[in-house]
Design an enzyme around this catalytic site. Sequence first.
Site, PDB file in Angstrom:
ATOM      1  N   GLU A 285       0.829  -1.212   0.000  1.00  0.00           N
ATOM      2  CA  GLU A 285       0.000   0.000   0.000  1.00  0.00           C
ATOM      3  C   GLU A 285       0.864   1.264   0.000  1.00  0.00           C
ATOM      4  OE1 GLU A 285      -3.207   0.012  -0.499  1.00  0.00           O
ATOM      5  OE2 GLU A 285      -3.257  -2.159  -0.477  1.00  0.00           O
ATOM      6  N   HIS A 288       1.981   2.199  -3.415  1.00  0.00           N
ATOM      7  CA  HIS A 288       1.031   2.999  -4.206  1.00  0.00           C
ATOM      8  C   HIS A 288       1.219   4.492  -3.945  1.00  0.00           C
ATOM      9  CE1 HIS A 288      -1.144  -0.162  -6.118  1.00  0.00           C
ATOM     10  NE2 HIS A 288      -1.613  -0.684  -5.011  1.00  0.00           N
ATOM     11  N   ASP A 366       3.807  -4.200  -5.832  1.00  0.00           N
ATOM     12  CA  ASP A 366       4.367  -5.477  -5.371  1.00  0.00           C
ATOM     13  C   ASP A 366       5.890  -5.419  -5.382  1.00  0.00           C
ATOM     14  OD1 ASP A 366       1.974  -6.670  -4.868  1.00  0.00           O
ATOM     15  OD2 ASP A 366       1.951  -7.960  -6.649  1.00  0.00           O
TER      16      ASP A 366
HETATM   17 ZN   LIG Z   1      -2.550  -2.542  -4.624  1.00  0.00          ZN
END
Ligand SMILES: [Zn+2]
Length: 419
Positions: A285, A288, A366
């Site tokens: 997260e 992002h 990721d």
């Molecule tokens: Zn995600």
Amino acid sequence: MNTAFAVNAFTFLFLAALLASTGTRLWLAARQVRHVRAHRDAVPVSFAGEIPLVAHQKAADYTVAKVRLQMAETGFDALLLLLLTLGGLAQWISTQWERAFVPGSIAQGTALIVTVFALASALGLPATLVRIFGIEERFGFNKMTLKLFVADALKAILLAGVLGIPLLLAVLWLMSAAGSYWWLYVWAVLMAFSVFMQMIIPAFIMPWFNKFLPLEDPALVERVERLLVRCGFRSHGLFVMDGSKRSSHGNAFFAGVGASKRIVLFDTLVQRLNPGEVEAVLAHELGHYKLNHIKKSLAFSFALTLASLFILGLLVGQPWFYAGLGVQSQTLSMALLLFILVSPVFSFFLHPLGTLLSRKHEFEADAYATRHSQAQDLVHALVKLYRDNSSTLTPDPLHSAFYDSHPPAATRIARLRTA
Ligand SMILES: [Zn+2]
């Protein structure tokens, strides 16, 4: 001849687009059902040993049940759209409100738009009830009581009224009073509104629906704080949300902008994942944020809104737009309503572009997570989430390319395993 509307070339263009988008939706859904069922009886090799066959079969049945309901909704939505436009329902509602308000006034326009959306929401209610109290209940995910559902609905209606109606009034006022560049002013107001919402949602709206408690587990707090320092991220709070009062699905998200920025973990996630796995999910997260995905997505939607408003600006003065969609009242509010109703039919085919961008971001997040935490932990966390949320491991590739914001499980895991 007393026809309610004059069929024109735009009528045929609209019908062709509606047929193509509805047909494509149903075709993709049928493919998904077929593909998931065909792979129901064998766990994919890369998940063998981690996901038992019964869990895989449950995920298949759950996926099929959800897709079937979506198929019914797709058909229903197409019929409702036809009824509202060519069927004359939007015109009829507009005419009724002309008795109470000055025709074409902001008040009459607001009444028209609010009535149509209230009607559409009410008609969509049975499908929502089937989803929550039928499907989610049957597969053991629902934790919502009917009482909580009604309370949520009343709060949502109140919020829509308090926030939505003033916004609608402002938009209609600008459309009528701001000259030929009204679409630019409306855009500015919508963007300011959306930033305002980002700011107030975490602190003022979400606590109305859920409890947010500071994360307590000291070992986990320490671990997360080390991660935040490592990634150079300053948050204004680390919270656990009681997501379990509605559903046993687990999740984690970031909310807010600027000073209201906070990290929220569902209680269901904290219960099921070990600290290393929670850290890996948070690292994803954080990725992002750090890779500017949030800002890019926001910029993308701002640009899309501007383009849409520009097109609406061209359409409001075109009699064929109204006539082709079955209405006689060529008012600004009717143009806005028709545009909101009809544009998804045309923009549907742009969907894969949005999901392509989103899947690219997921791979990047990721990769970020593997740089700042353990790739193995993220793999284990994802496998647990796929299993516990009954997400299908074998989606139809075309259905997935069209709709899925996240890469298919097998591709994502395979990439993490080589990291
Ligand atoms: Zn995600």
